[in-house]
Design a protein around this motif. Structure first.
Motif, PDB file in Angstrom:
ATOM      1  N   MET A 267       1.034  -1.151   0.408  1.00 41.00           N
ATOM      2  CA  MET A 267      -0.536   0.285   0.025  1.00 41.00           C
ATOM      3  C   MET A 267       1.074   1.341  -0.053  1.00 41.00           C
ATOM      4  N   ALA A 268       2.095   0.937   0.431  1.00 43.09           N
ATOM      5  CA  ALA A 268       2.886   2.397   1.096  1.00 43.09           C
ATOM      6  C   ALA A 268       3.427   2.403  -0.588  1.00 43.09           C
ATOM      7  N   PHE A 269       3.871   1.177  -1.424  1.00 44.74           N
ATOM      8  CA  PHE A 269       4.692   1.383  -2.906  1.00 44.74           C
ATOM      9  C   PHE A 269       3.533   2.046  -3.463  1.00 44.74           C
ATOM     10  N   THR A 270       2.355   1.725  -3.609  1.00 39.76           N
ATOM     11  CA  THR A 270       1.450   2.105  -3.887  1.00 39.76           C
ATOM     12  C   THR A 270       1.107   3.535  -4.111  1.00 39.76           C
ATOM     13  N   LEU A 271       0.563   4.620  -2.813  1.00 40.18           N
ATOM     14  CA  LEU A 271       1.093   5.601  -3.253  1.00 40.18           C
ATOM     15  C   LEU A 271       1.920   6.164  -3.102  1.00 40.18           C
ATOM     16  N   LEU A 272       2.755   5.737  -3.094  1.00 34.34           N
ATOM     17  CA  LEU A 272       4.240   6.483  -3.528  1.00 34.34           C
ATOM     18  C   LEU A 272       3.943   7.056  -5.850  1.00 34.34           C
ATOM     19  N   LEU A 273       3.258   5.827  -5.664  1.00 36.60           N
ATOM     20  CA  LEU A 273       3.931   4.953  -7.212  1.00 36.60           C
ATOM     21  C   LEU A 273       2.727   6.700  -7.183  1.00 36.60           C
ATOM     22  N   TYR A 274       1.576   6.603  -6.888  1.00 39.60           N
ATOM     23  CA  TYR A 274       0.134   7.928  -6.873  1.00 39.60           C
ATOM     24  C   TYR A 274       1.146   9.588  -6.651  1.00 39.60           C
ATOM     25  N   VAL A 275       1.582   9.410  -5.744  1.00 40.17           N
ATOM     26  CA  VAL A 275       2.929  10.431  -5.577  1.00 40.17           C
ATOM     27  C   VAL A 275       3.341  11.043  -6.949  1.00 40.17           C
ATOM     28  N   TYR A 276       4.327  10.380  -6.877  1.00 38.77           N
ATOM     29  CA  TYR A 276       4.960  10.340  -7.723  1.00 38.77           C
ATOM     30  C   TYR A 276       4.641  10.977  -9.771  1.00 38.77           C
ATOM     31  N   GLY A 277       2.903  10.293 -10.091  1.00 39.90           N
ATOM     32  CA  GLY A 277       2.438  10.761 -10.925  1.00 39.90           C
ATOM     33  C   GLY A 277       1.830  12.047 -10.530  1.00 39.90           C
ATOM     34  N   ALA A 278       1.444  12.518  -9.258  1.00 35.50           N
ATOM     35  CA  ALA A 278       1.067  14.159  -9.212  1.00 35.50           C
ATOM     36  C   ALA A 278       2.006  15.041  -9.101  1.00 35.50           C
ATOM     37  N   VAL A 279       3.541  14.227  -8.935  1.00 31.55           N
ATOM     38  CA  VAL A 279       4.377  15.643  -8.731  1.00 31.55           C
ATOM     39  C   VAL A 279       4.941  15.610 -10.285  1.00 31.55           C
ATOM     40  N   ASP A 280       5.098  14.682 -10.817  1.00 29.76           N
ATOM     41  CA  ASP A 280       5.358  14.111 -12.125  1.00 29.76           C
ATOM     42  C   ASP A 280       4.031  15.382 -13.070  1.00 29.76           C
ATOM     43  N   TRP A 281       2.892  15.522 -12.746  1.00 30.67           N
ATOM     44  CA  TRP A 281       1.458  16.368 -13.934  1.00 30.67           C
ATOM     45  C   TRP A 281       2.191  17.574 -12.875  1.00 30.67           C
ATOM     46  N   PHE A 282       2.462  18.143 -11.927  1.00 27.80           N
ATOM     47  CA  PHE A 282       2.906  19.592 -11.205  1.00 27.80           C
ATOM     48  C   PHE A 282       3.742  19.896 -12.729  1.00 27.80           C
ATOM     49  N   CYS A 283       4.771  19.044 -12.736  1.00 26.77           N
ATOM     50  CA  CYS A 283       6.223  19.575 -12.787  1.00 26.77           C
ATOM     51  C   CYS A 283       6.181  20.307 -14.411  1.00 26.77           C
ATOM     52  N   SER A 284       5.002  18.782 -15.195  1.00 29.43           N
ATOM     53  CA  SER A 284       4.856  18.642 -16.713  1.00 29.43           C
ATOM     54  C   SER A 284       3.237  19.545 -17.303  1.00 29.43           C
ATOM     55  N   LYS A 285       2.776  19.929 -16.082  1.00 24.56           N
ATOM     56  CA  LYS A 285       1.662  19.917 -16.925  1.00 24.56           C
ATOM     57  C   LYS A 285       0.581  21.099 -17.037  1.00 24.56           C
ATOM     58  N   SER A 286       0.906  21.665 -14.952  1.00 24.34           N
ATOM     59  CA  SER A 286       0.919  22.804 -14.707  1.00 24.34           C
ATOM     60  C   SER A 286       1.471  24.182 -15.199  1.00 24.34           C
ATOM     61  N   ARG A 287       0.285  25.214 -15.097  1.00 25.15           N
ATOM     62  CA  ARG A 287       1.080  25.997 -15.076  1.00 25.15           C
ATOM     63  C   ARG A 287       2.173  26.522 -14.529  1.00 25.15           C
ATOM     64  N   LEU A 288       1.602  26.275 -13.509  1.00 21.55           N
ATOM     65  CA  LEU A 288       3.098  27.005 -11.961  1.00 21.55           C
ATOM     66  C   LEU A 288       4.232  26.265 -12.367  1.00 21.55           C
ATOM     67  N   GLY A 289       3.976  24.548 -12.179  1.00 19.11           N
ATOM     68  CA  GLY A 289       4.968  23.734 -12.480  1.00 19.11           C
ATOM     69  C   GLY A 289       5.681  24.051 -13.821  1.00 19.11           C
ATOM     70  N   LYS A 290       4.942  24.298 -14.670  1.00 18.00           N
ATOM     71  CA  LYS A 290       5.578  24.513 -16.441  1.00 18.00           C
ATOM     72  C   LYS A 290       6.907  25.559 -16.039  1.00 18.00           C
ATOM     73  N   ARG A 291       6.822  26.453 -14.828  1.00 22.21           N
ATOM     74  CA  ARG A 291       7.068  27.782 -15.323  1.00 22.21           C
ATOM     75  C   ARG A 291       8.371  28.101 -14.028  1.00 22.21           C
ATOM     76  N   MET A 292       7.940  26.953 -13.125  1.00 26.57           N
ATOM     77  CA  MET A 292       9.211  26.756 -11.864  1.00 26.57           C
ATOM     78  C   MET A 292      10.381  25.744 -12.389  1.00 26.57           C
ATOM     79  N   PHE A 293      10.121  24.812 -13.171  1.00 25.28           N
ATOM     80  CA  PHE A 293      10.893  24.034 -13.692  1.00 25.28           C
ATOM     81  C   PHE A 293      11.103  23.262 -15.409  1.00 25.28           C
ATOM     82  N   SER A 294      10.936  24.206 -16.243  1.00 38.08           N
ATOM     83  CA  SER A 294      10.885  24.802 -18.088  1.00 38.08           C
ATOM     84  C   SER A 294      12.552  25.058 -17.814  1.00 38.08           C
TER      85      SER A 294
END
Length: 168
Positions: A141-168
């Motif tokens: 369960m902890a490993f699965t939660l980490l995969l979802y957290v990774y997916g959320a961080v990946d989405w934030f960094c590559s898809k959101s406006r703020l993430g694109k500005r911060m990490f581009s």
């Protein structure tokens, strides 16, 4: 469909992936076919997730009880088999069906969870979840939660406006 239409169709789809053909059918087939394919896609996306969540809740609830889940009776084998198939085998079949729709890795996380849960049952050589399996389930369960957290961080960094500005 006559032979000439069949030959033309086969020449048209030669070399195409099944997922591309399914997408075309979902977009341009008759209304009945589109509805079935949309429902099947929805089923392949969300059913494993809901089964995973209910399984996680069941394990969490089971972990708070000091006694074993149930005593095995030979008269209940049909019920045990049905539960095992619905919780452990159905998701394994859905992963094959989800191949037709090219689901992204975030929709396939429940399948990793079910592979791991089936592995736990194989290691302990038991169909039933016992008290000694609980910690292994919590680790999955902890490993699965980490995969979802990774997916959320990946989405934030590559898809959101703020993430694109911060990490581009």
């Amino acid at each position: 469909m006559n032979e000439e239409d069949k030959k033309r169709f086969l020449a048209l789809v030669k070399g195409k992936d099944i997922a591309e053909i399914m997408s075309l059918l979902a977009e341009s087939g008759n209304q009945y076919s589109r509805r079935i394919l949309r429902f099947f896609r929805w089923f392949c996306k969300w059913t494993p997730f809901f089964i995973m969540l209910t399984h996680m809740y069941g394990i969490f609830d089971f972990s708070r009880n000091p006694k074993e889940m149930f005593v095995v009776h030979k008269a209940n084998w049909a019920c045990y088999t049905f539960i095992y198939i619905m919780v452990y085998v159905l998701p394994m079949v859905l992963i094959l069906a989800s191949r037709f729709f090219w689901l992204c890795w975030k929709y396939r996380i429940p399948f990793f969870y079910f592979f791991a849960i089936n592995s736990i049952h194989l290691v302990y050589w038991s169909w039933y979840t016992t008290n000694e399996m609980v910690m292994a389930h919590f680790a999955i369960m902890a490993f699965t939660l980490l995969l979802y957290v990774y997916g959320a961080v990946d989405w934030f960094c590559s898809k959101s406006r703020l993430g694109k500005r911060m990490f581009s």
